[in-house]
Each structure stands twice: as C-alpha cells, then as structure tokens.
Design a protein around this motif. Structure first.
Motif, PDB file in Angstrom:
ATOM      1  N   VAL A   1       0.841  -1.201   0.000  1.00  0.00           N
ATOM      2  CA  VAL A   1       0.000   0.000   0.000  1.00  0.00           C
ATOM      3  C   VAL A   1       0.878   1.254   0.000  1.00  0.00           C
ATOM      4  CG1 VAL A   1      -1.671   1.344   1.342  1.00  0.00           C
ATOM      5  CG2 VAL A   1      -1.974  -1.130   1.079  1.00  0.00           C
TER       6      VAL A   1
ATOM      7  N   ARG B   1       2.389   1.695  -3.415  1.00  0.00           N
ATOM      8  CA  ARG B   1       1.364   2.123  -4.375  1.00  0.00           C
ATOM      9  C   ARG B   1       1.046   3.606  -4.192  1.00  0.00           C
ATOM     10  NH1 ARG B   1      -2.310  -1.769  -3.737  1.00  0.00           N
ATOM     11  NH2 ARG B   1      -3.593  -0.692  -2.216  1.00  0.00           N
ATOM     12  N   MET B   2       0.899   4.048  -2.951  1.00  0.00           N
ATOM     13  CA  MET B   2       0.560   5.451  -2.712  1.00  0.00           C
ATOM     14  C   MET B   2       1.702   6.383  -3.105  1.00  0.00           C
ATOM     15  SD  MET B   2      -1.740   5.198   0.756  1.00  0.00           S
ATOM     16  CE  MET B   2      -2.304   6.902   0.717  1.00  0.00           C
TER      17      MET B   2
ATOM     18  N   LEU C   1       1.859   6.599  -6.919  1.00  0.00           N
ATOM     19  CA  LEU C   1       0.827   7.466  -7.484  1.00  0.00           C
ATOM     20  C   LEU C   1       1.264   8.931  -7.448  1.00  0.00           C
ATOM     21  CD1 LEU C   1      -2.405   5.883  -5.959  1.00  0.00           C
ATOM     22  CD2 LEU C   1      -1.819   6.030  -8.390  1.00  0.00           C
TER      23      LEU C   1
ATOM     24  N   PHE D   1      -6.700  10.920  -5.298  1.00  0.00           N
ATOM     25  CA  PHE D   1      -5.669  10.101  -4.667  1.00  0.00           C
ATOM     26  C   PHE D   1      -6.308   8.897  -3.981  1.00  0.00           C
ATOM     27  CE2 PHE D   1      -2.053  10.253  -1.293  1.00  0.00           C
ATOM     28  CZ  PHE D   1      -1.366   9.246  -1.949  1.00  0.00           C
ATOM     29  N   TRP D   2      -7.395   9.147  -3.247  1.00  0.00           N
ATOM     30  CA  TRP D   2      -8.109   8.061  -2.575  1.00  0.00           C
ATOM     31  C   TRP D   2      -8.640   7.053  -3.589  1.00  0.00           C
ATOM     32  CZ3 TRP D   2     -13.840   8.158  -2.257  1.00  0.00           C
ATOM     33  CH2 TRP D   2     -14.336   6.992  -1.684  1.00  0.00           C
TER      34      TRP D   2
ATOM     35  N   SER E   1      -5.961   4.940  -5.068  1.00  0.00           N
ATOM     36  CA  SER E   1      -5.258   4.100  -4.083  1.00  0.00           C
ATOM     37  C   SER E   1      -5.885   2.713  -3.949  1.00  0.00           C
ATOM     38  CB  SER E   1      -5.236   4.780  -2.713  1.00  0.00           C
ATOM     39  OG  SER E   1      -6.503   4.687  -2.085  1.00  0.00           O
ATOM     40  N   ARG E   2      -7.142   2.572  -4.358  1.00  0.00           N
ATOM     41  CA  ARG E   2      -7.893   1.307  -4.266  1.00  0.00           C
ATOM     42  C   ARG E   2      -8.098   0.858  -2.818  1.00  0.00           C
ATOM     43  NH1 ARG E   2      -4.090  -1.543  -8.467  1.00  0.00           N
ATOM     44  NH2 ARG E   2      -3.299  -2.187  -6.476  1.00  0.00           N
ATOM     45  N   LEU E   3      -8.119   1.800  -1.892  1.00  0.00           N
ATOM     46  CA  LEU E   3      -8.350   1.504  -0.479  1.00  0.00           C
ATOM     47  C   LEU E   3      -9.731   2.006  -0.081  1.00  0.00           C
ATOM     48  CD1 LEU E   3      -4.978   2.799   0.990  1.00  0.00           C
ATOM     49  CD2 LEU E   3      -5.640   0.403   0.690  1.00  0.00           C
TER      50      LEU E   3
ATOM     51  N   PHE F   1      -7.425   4.473   3.680  1.00  0.00           N
ATOM     52  CA  PHE F   1      -6.724   5.544   2.978  1.00  0.00           C
ATOM     53  C   PHE F   1      -6.332   6.657   3.937  1.00  0.00           C
ATOM     54  CE2 PHE F   1      -7.009   9.724   0.955  1.00  0.00           C
ATOM     55  CZ  PHE F   1      -5.971   9.625   0.041  1.00  0.00           C
TER      56      PHE F   1
ATOM     57  N   TYR G   1      -3.349   5.577   6.137  1.00  0.00           N
ATOM     58  CA  TYR G   1      -2.074   5.558   5.426  1.00  0.00           C
ATOM     59  C   TYR G   1      -1.627   6.969   5.038  1.00  0.00           C
ATOM     60  CZ  TYR G   1      -1.414   0.565   5.254  1.00  0.00           C
ATOM     61  OH  TYR G   1      -1.183  -0.742   5.607  1.00  0.00           O
ATOM     62  N   LEU G   2      -2.561   7.793   4.636  1.00  0.00           N
ATOM     63  CA  LEU G   2      -2.204   9.175   4.294  1.00  0.00           C
ATOM     64  C   LEU G   2      -1.643   9.890   5.519  1.00  0.00           C
ATOM     65  CD1 LEU G   2      -2.120  11.499   2.284  1.00  0.00           C
ATOM     66  CD2 LEU G   2      -4.519  11.973   2.857  1.00  0.00           C
TER      67      LEU G   2
END
Length: 81
Positions: A8, A11-12, A15, A26-27, A30-32, A37, A40-41
C-alpha cells in the motif's frame, strides 16, 4: 498504526510520483476504503514523505528520494539478476 502494508505504501508513493493529486482522486486511485486511505495518508504525512498544499497532495523531497530508492531496489531485484 500497528501493521503497515508495504504494498500500500509503495502504491501510494508511486501514485504521487506521477503528479500531485487532490485527496479524492488520490483516494480513488489508491484502491483503499476511505478509512484505510486516511490512516495511510496520515502515516505518510507524519513520516514526512507526503505533504498537502493548496488542496493537492504531493511527495516531499524526502518522499521522492525514498520512493525512487524503493523502486530502484525493486528494479534491481526483478529485472537485473
């Protein structure tokens, strides 16, 4: 955050290597789910890898350096045996 999924994080960071993004885009990319999200952010911001300015999230200088290092390591492992 107890357990961090490195996939994750990569991936973030990847991006944001493409370009700065608004939070909603962004969310979505992110596929979360939104809760994950947000966690992690927040982690990436707290670690100084990502920052927000004028409604856009972007990699900090440190974030770009670390992201490039991670991706270069992956390239060496998988493409330059």
């Amino acid at each position: 955050m107890d357990k961090v999924d490195i996939d994750v994080v990569i991936r973030m960071l990847s991006l944001l290597m493409e370009r700065p993004m608004r939070k909603t885009e962004f969310w979505r990319l992110s596929r979360l789910n939104y809760h994950s999200f947000q966690k992690y952010l927040q982690l990436l911001v707290e670690k100084g890898l990502v920052a927000e300015r004028d409604g856009f999230y972007y990699l900090t200088e440190r974030g770009a350096k670390e992201a490039l290092s991670i991706l270069e390591w992956l390239r060496r492992i998988f493409y330059f045996k």
